[in-house]
Enzyme design. Structure first.
Site, PDB file in Angstrom:
ATOM      1  N   LEU A  13      38.287  32.840  37.124  1.00  0.00           N
ATOM      2  CA  LEU A  13      39.111  34.091  36.613  1.00  0.00           C
ATOM      3  C   LEU A  13      39.711  34.108  37.776  1.00  0.00           C
ATOM      4  O   LEU A  13      41.232  34.559  37.607  1.00  0.00           O
ATOM      5  CB  LEU A  13      38.359  35.143  36.485  1.00  0.00           C
ATOM      6  N   GLY A  14      39.494  34.136  39.370  1.00  0.00           N
ATOM      7  CA  GLY A  14      40.471  34.034  39.901  1.00  0.00           C
ATOM      8  C   GLY A  14      40.199  33.762  41.482  1.00  0.00           C
ATOM      9  O   GLY A  14      38.134  33.224  41.608  1.00  0.00           O
ATOM     10  N   ARG A  15      40.455  33.120  42.154  1.00  0.00           N
ATOM     11  CA  ARG A  15      40.350  33.356  44.053  1.00  0.00           C
ATOM     12  C   ARG A  15      41.186  34.688  45.128  1.00  0.00           C
ATOM     13  O   ARG A  15      42.311  34.848  44.258  1.00  0.00           O
ATOM     14  CB  ARG A  15      41.162  31.965  44.458  1.00  0.00           C
ATOM     15  N   GLY A  16      40.113  35.016  46.234  1.00  0.00           N
ATOM     16  CA  GLY A  16      39.981  35.464  46.813  1.00  0.00           C
ATOM     17  C   GLY A  16      39.953  35.384  48.015  1.00  0.00           C
ATOM     18  O   GLY A  16      39.036  33.930  48.234  1.00  0.00           O
ATOM     19  N   MET A  18      37.612  35.858  50.104  1.00  0.00           N
ATOM     20  CA  MET A  18      36.554  35.797  50.349  1.00  0.00           C
ATOM     21  C   MET A  18      35.446  35.189  49.895  1.00  0.00           C
ATOM     22  O   MET A  18      34.430  34.427  49.767  1.00  0.00           O
ATOM     23  CB  MET A  18      35.437  37.605  50.916  1.00  0.00           C
ATOM     24  N   ASP A 134      39.705  51.922  47.177  1.00  0.00           N
ATOM     25  CA  ASP A 134      40.156  50.575  47.272  1.00  0.00           C
ATOM     26  C   ASP A 134      40.710  50.348  45.923  1.00  0.00           C
ATOM     27  O   ASP A 134      41.174  49.306  45.061  1.00  0.00           O
ATOM     28  CB  ASP A 134      39.434  49.087  47.149  1.00  0.00           C
TER      29      ASP A 134
END
Length: 538
Positions: A13-16, A18, A134
């Site tokens: 779904l996605g990368r960050g 961390m 956040d």
């Protein structure tokens, strides 16, 4: 098939910075979930590894005690080898960040739907002692039916003892952070309200109130400078909208609105009272990273931050101001002397001497021929006789017809609080020119007060929108997934769900298979209540 714990990975779904977020399947119950991971093996320092593990698990503890239709539900947390992970509710849809990146303005109803739902979720979390810290477009997910869900309570604060924030480290997305947060002070629900107001500012203007390339400059702006007026970016924004945004962005937390819902209500009322307003598409200002480390010599306190711009030397201003000041003093002295000695001709030479009678005002005199009047006498400092002054024209109290229209119609309109000046909309009132207070009331709706200015000739006033009294009911059932019927009308979503209902008593029915429960619920204006209903055999 790749697997994490018992979960089968279906896709990414996605990368960050961390870790990675996967879409996965829980084979034990056949439910799709989102798996958020952190690769702890990449941290060679044992203290860092322990800190990141605690940060991830704290997300689960924080959000795990929250049960709200606008907050993503946490199911599970665990650690496998060098990977820690959380299994949470999978939401098929787009983040608000992705929606804004389309560079298209959102319609007003969608703007307020997003703000209202996000505010409701935050207010609920605040009642549980949890602050998100956040709030940003990337952490608001919109499902296919338009329901907004808040994600990432990973840096939420349950209590002061549970904080992991280090000195010199800002946790959060700087553009959306509150002044107290960038200064390293303790935060409360007012900090989330500030972030939500920044989000509202961006939805309306297409840009964030504070944007800078350098982190120190951005932090200084947030802590010390006033936000630029929103109408400079979007001229359709009127004073009512502006005042709401400015209050939500105040530096002192306690001076903001009591809660997020109050801010959203005030903003919606301000927009309703501003004809022709519209939202703008995102302007493309870059976001800064979620976590940024300040230089070692810097501290988060606003008083120690360097100013973002070079200010002019005040001594240079003084040196330029002295000649101007001296000139003004000299001119004043000359004019004063001319007035004292009654000798205007000494300073304003005339072609011919002025007769003495020409300057006497104590008795009537024959008109002075035009040729004998010195042309330079126009700026004469001789004060005019009081008896010859033109009297001030009294104000015109002539009534002016003012059409009053409301949405919905049928409201009672009262002028300046006087019972004798009322009518039922649509109607016409006849006040004199000037400033007046208009009060609108209708059973089942909130009493609305507006300031109006009556001019001559009169221009049409806008249609005033009055808001229905209502409250929010957060409904859960055991088991979940039950259909909901309110006052014999089917609710579009199953439990758990959030219902915005008119104030008053309602018949509520929940049903799943052979299980059904019916009960009456009363909603008061402004309510935010939770209700859990166990389903039983009829």
């Amino acid at each position: 098939m790749e697997q994490i714990g018992r979960y089968q990975i279906l896709g990414e779904l996605g990368r960050g910075a961390m870790g990675v977020v996967f879409r996965a399947l829980d084979p034990s119950i056949g439910r799709e979930v989102a798996i958020k991971t952190i690769r702890l093996g990449e941290f060679t320092n044992a203290d860092q590894r322990a800190q990141q593990r605690e940060r991830l698990f704290r997300e689960a503890r924080s959000a795990g005690i929250l049960s709200h239709p606008n907050i993503i539900t946490i199911y599970d947390m665990a650690e496998e080898e060098d990977t820690a992970y959380i299994a949470m509710e999978y939401v098929a849809g787009l983040s608000l960040e992705q929606l804004l990146d389309r560079k298209q303005p959102l319609p007003p109803e969608q703007v307020f739907s997003i703000l209202r739902q996000t505010g409701a979720g935050l207010d609920y979390a605040h009642t549980k002692g949890i602050v998100h810290r956040d709030i940003k477009p990337a952490n608001i997910i919109l499902d296919e039916s338009g329901v907004a869900k808040i994600a990432d309570f990973g840096i939420a604060k349950i209590s002061a003892a549970d904080q992991l924030t280090q000195t010199g480290l800002i946790v959060g997305t700087p553009n959306y952070m509150s002044p107290e947060q960038v200064q390293g002070k303790s935060v409360s629900g007012f900090a989330d309200q500030y972030s939500l107001t920044v989000l509202a500012y961006e939805l309306l203007t297409g840009d964030k109130p504070f944007v800078a390339e350098q982190i120190t400059t951005l932090v200084y702006q947030i802590a010390c400078e006033l936000p630029p007026p929103a109408h400079r970016l979007n001229p359709t924004i009127g004073p009512r909208i502006e005042s709401v945004l400015q209050r939500g962005l105040l530096k002192t937390p306690e001076m903001r609105y009591p809660n997020c819902a109050a801010m959203v209500d005030a903003l919606e009322a301000g927009c309703a009272a501003t004809p022709g307003w519209r939202s703008l598409a995102r302007g493309g200002s870059p976001d800064l990273p979620t976590m940024v480390e300040l230089p070692k010599q810097q501290t988060p306190a606003a008083r120690t931050l360097p100013p973002p711009r070079v200010r002019e030397d005040p001594d240079a201003k003084k040196s330029r101001a002295l000649p101007v000041l001296a000139t003004l003093i000299l001119v004043g002295a000359l004019l004063g002397a001319a007035y004292y000695f009654r000798q205007p001709a000494a300073f304003f030479p005339a072609p011919e001497p002025t007769p003495t009678a020409a300057v006497e005002t104590t008795k009537p005199a024959d008109p002075v021929p035009a040729a004998a009047t010195p042309p330079a006498e126009t700026p004469s400092t001789t004060p005019p006789a009081r008896e010859n002054a033109t009297p001030t024209r009294p104000p015109d109290n002539t009534p002016i017809e003012v059409p009053i229209r409301t949405q919905p119609s049928g409201a009672t309109a009262m002028l300046d609080g006087q019972a004798g000046t009322t009518c039922t909309t649509p109607c016409v009132l006849t006040p004199p020119a000037g400033d007046h207070t208009l009060t609108l009331s209708l059973p089942g709706f909130r009493t609305t007060t507006r300031s109006i200015k009556v001019t001559d000739p009169m221009t049409d006033l806008p249609v005033f929108t009055i808001t229905q009294t209502s409250g929010i009911l957060m409904l859960q059932t055991d088991p979940s997934g039950a259909t909901v019927t309110v006052d014999n009308q089917r609710w579009p979503s199953a439990t758990p769900t959030q219902l915005t209902l008119p104030a008053g008593k309602h018949k509520l029915s929940v049903e799943k298979g052979d299980l059904k429960t019916t009960q009456e619920v009363e909603i008061r204006d402004g309510d935010l209540k939770s209700l859990s209903i166990p389903l039983t055999q009829p």
